[in-house]
Design a protein around this motif. Structure first.
Motif, short mmCIF file in Angstrom:
data_model
loop_
_atom_site.label_atom_id
_atom_site.label_comp_id
_atom_site.label_asym_id
_atom_site.label_seq_id
_atom_site.Cartn_x
_atom_site.Cartn_y
_atom_site.Cartn_z
N THR A 1 33.91 34.76 49.06
CA THR A 1 33.15 35.02 50.26
C THR A 1 32.71 36.65 50.53
OG1 THR A 1 35.09 35.34 51.53
CG2 THR A 1 34.05 33.21 51.64
N ASP A 2 33.36 37.42 49.74
CA ASP A 2 32.95 38.83 50.11
C ASP A 2 31.90 39.33 49.17
OD1 ASP A 2 33.61 41.75 49.11
OD2 ASP A 2 33.94 41.63 51.55
N PRO A 3 30.91 39.85 49.61
CA PRO A 3 29.89 40.17 48.93
C PRO A 3 30.14 40.98 47.64
CG PRO A 3 28.91 40.41 51.15
CD PRO A 3 30.58 39.95 51.06
N THR A 4 30.93 42.05 47.77
CA THR A 4 31.47 43.01 46.93
C THR A 4 32.31 42.36 46.01
OG1 THR A 4 31.66 44.76 48.69
CG2 THR A 4 32.86 45.15 46.50
N GLU A 5 33.11 41.37 46.25
CA GLU A 5 33.88 40.52 45.24
C GLU A 5 32.92 39.74 44.38
OE1 GLU A 5 37.06 40.64 44.30
OE2 GLU A 5 37.18 42.46 45.79
N ARG A 6 31.74 39.08 45.09
CA ARG A 6 30.99 38.39 44.14
C ARG A 6 30.04 39.10 43.33
NH1 ARG A 6 31.24 32.70 44.81
NH2 ARG A 6 28.93 32.73 44.45
N ALA A 7 29.75 40.66 43.66
CA ALA A 7 29.22 41.22 42.84
C ALA A 7 30.00 41.81 41.40
CB ALA A 7 28.49 42.47 43.50
N LYS A 8 31.34 42.15 42.02
CA LYS A 8 32.22 42.39 40.71
C LYS A 8 32.44 41.00 39.83
CE LYS A 8 36.35 42.63 41.99
NZ LYS A 8 37.70 43.32 42.65
N ALA A 9 32.52 40.01 40.24
CA ALA A 9 32.50 38.71 39.38
C ALA A 9 31.26 38.61 38.63
CB ALA A 9 32.63 37.36 40.13
N ALA A 10 30.01 38.98 39.20
CA ALA A 10 28.73 38.85 38.41
C ALA A 10 28.75 39.99 37.34
CB ALA A 10 27.49 39.05 39.28
N ALA A 11 29.45 41.14 37.75
CA ALA A 11 29.38 42.23 36.49
C ALA A 11 30.42 41.69 35.39
CB ALA A 11 30.03 43.36 37.39
N VAL A 12 31.32 41.03 36.01
CA VAL A 12 32.56 40.45 34.88
C VAL A 12 31.67 39.50 33.90
CG1 VAL A 12 34.49 39.05 34.33
CG2 VAL A 12 34.54 41.08 36.12
N LEU A 13 31.22 38.74 34.60
CA LEU A 13 30.27 37.54 33.76
C LEU A 13 29.51 38.29 32.76
CD1 LEU A 13 30.12 35.00 36.44
CD2 LEU A 13 31.61 34.85 34.38
N GLU A 14 28.54 39.25 33.28
CA GLU A 14 27.45 39.62 32.61
C GLU A 14 28.44 40.55 31.19
OE1 GLU A 14 24.36 43.40 32.65
OE2 GLU A 14 24.71 42.34 34.50
N ALA A 15 29.50 41.19 31.65
CA ALA A 15 30.20 41.66 30.73
C ALA A 15 30.50 40.81 29.22
CB ALA A 15 31.39 42.64 30.90
N CYS A 16 30.91 39.86 29.90
CA CYS A 16 31.68 38.64 28.90
C CYS A 16 30.35 38.41 27.79
CB CYS A 16 31.90 37.19 29.70
SG CYS A 16 33.46 37.45 30.74
N GLY A 17 29.16 38.31 28.35
CA GLY A 17 28.06 37.88 27.36
C GLY A 17 27.66 36.50 27.59
N GLU A 18 26.70 35.93 26.77
CA GLU A 18 26.20 34.57 26.96
C GLU A 18 26.82 33.45 26.60
OE1 GLU A 18 23.86 33.49 29.13
OE2 GLU A 18 23.93 35.62 29.72
N GLY A 19 27.70 34.04 25.31
CA GLY A 19 28.36 32.94 24.59
C GLY A 19 27.30 32.30 23.68
N PRO A 20 27.56 31.23 22.82
CA PRO A 20 28.83 30.34 23.29
C PRO A 20 30.11 30.87 22.90
CG PRO A 20 27.56 29.29 21.50
CD PRO A 20 26.69 30.64 22.14
N PHE A 21 31.23 30.37 23.45
CA PHE A 21 32.35 30.91 23.28
C PHE A 21 32.98 29.82 22.75
CE2 PHE A 21 31.18 33.36 26.89
CZ PHE A 21 31.20 34.77 26.32
N ALA A 22 33.82 29.75 21.37
CA ALA A 22 34.67 29.06 20.93
C ALA A 22 35.95 28.70 21.92
CB ALA A 22 35.31 28.98 19.74
N ALA A 23 36.80 29.75 22.46
CA ALA A 23 37.86 29.70 23.17
C ALA A 23 37.80 30.85 24.27
CB ALA A 23 39.03 29.56 22.19
N VAL A 24 38.19 30.58 25.32
CA VAL A 24 38.43 31.52 26.45
C VAL A 24 39.64 31.52 27.01
CG1 VAL A 24 37.37 32.38 28.60
CG2 VAL A 24 35.86 31.69 26.55
N CYS A 25 40.37 32.67 27.32
CA CYS A 25 41.51 32.65 28.38
C CYS A 25 41.18 33.29 29.38
CB CYS A 25 42.83 32.98 27.36
SG CYS A 25 44.27 32.77 28.27
N ASP A 26 41.30 33.01 30.69
CA ASP A 26 41.00 33.77 32.03
C ASP A 26 42.51 33.93 32.47
OD1 ASP A 26 40.40 34.99 34.36
OD2 ASP A 26 39.20 33.40 34.94
N LEU A 27 43.05 35.19 32.33
CA LEU A 27 44.38 35.65 32.73
C LEU A 27 44.30 35.88 34.19
CD1 LEU A 27 45.58 38.00 30.03
CD2 LEU A 27 45.93 35.55 30.05
#
Length: 187
Positions: free
Chosen positions: A21-47
């Protein structure tokens, strides 16, 4: 914070860090996803996947995705978010004891490594040495504030990651409240 402490917070508050719900947290998640790249990924682990917001966004880009968290309540919520993707699963895991033996082309460590006690932190970093596939990447993001339950600062976590022999820091983002690093594994 212990695994029980995380579970207690999720049970009491539902979304204790307001990741949904927090806009700052949502923006941070968007930055993480952008940093991950588009993929496709064979295998991902989210710790430390928490409620599964990042994992659910990565699942459509992944053949296999494993979301790990120590809090069963959070894992149940993450599993619900991952249900549409048959290659994605969420599991209860305490780091480093329950880390998988698989290799991943993407490992996300979001807001988790600074909670680990020294021995657990060291063991988790050693796990990364073998868990990240050649030419894979690690995306790490941590809040830059301080709290009594943190074992180390975000900067200390990210410096330790950059010292791993197989990882090279390729990007760093410093926002007002967090640090995000992308590290590439040797090919």
């Amino acid at each position: 914070m212990s695994a029980r402490g995380f579970e207690d917070r999720y049970r009491a508050e539902g979304d204790p860090w307001a990741t949904l719900t927090d806009p700052t947290e949502r923006a941070k998640a968007a930055a993480v996803l952008e940093a991950c790249g588009e993929g496709p990924f064979a295998a991902v682990c989210d710790l430390g996947a928490g409620l599964g917001l990042i994992a659910a966004a990565l699942a459509p880009r992944s053949r296999s995705l494993l979301a790990l968290d120590a809090a069963p309540t959070a894992v149940a919520a993450a599993a619900g978010r991952l249900a549409p993707w048959p290659g994605a699963r969420a599991e209860v895991a305490v780091l480093p004891d329950d880390l998988p033996g698989e290799t991943f082309d993407l490992v996300v460590a979001s807001e988790v490594l600074y909670y680990l006690a020294p021995a657990a932190f060291a063991a988790t970093l050693r796990w990364l040495d073998g868990a990240v596939a050649p030419a894979g990447r690690v995306v790490a993001v941590h809040w830059t504030g301080s709290a009594p339950d943190l074992q180390r600062s975000a900067d200390d976590v990210h410096a330790a990651l950059a010292r791993r022999p197989r990882l090279t820091r390729i990007a760093t983002t410093r926002a007002a409240t967090y640090r995000l690093d992308v590290l590439a594994a040797d090919a």
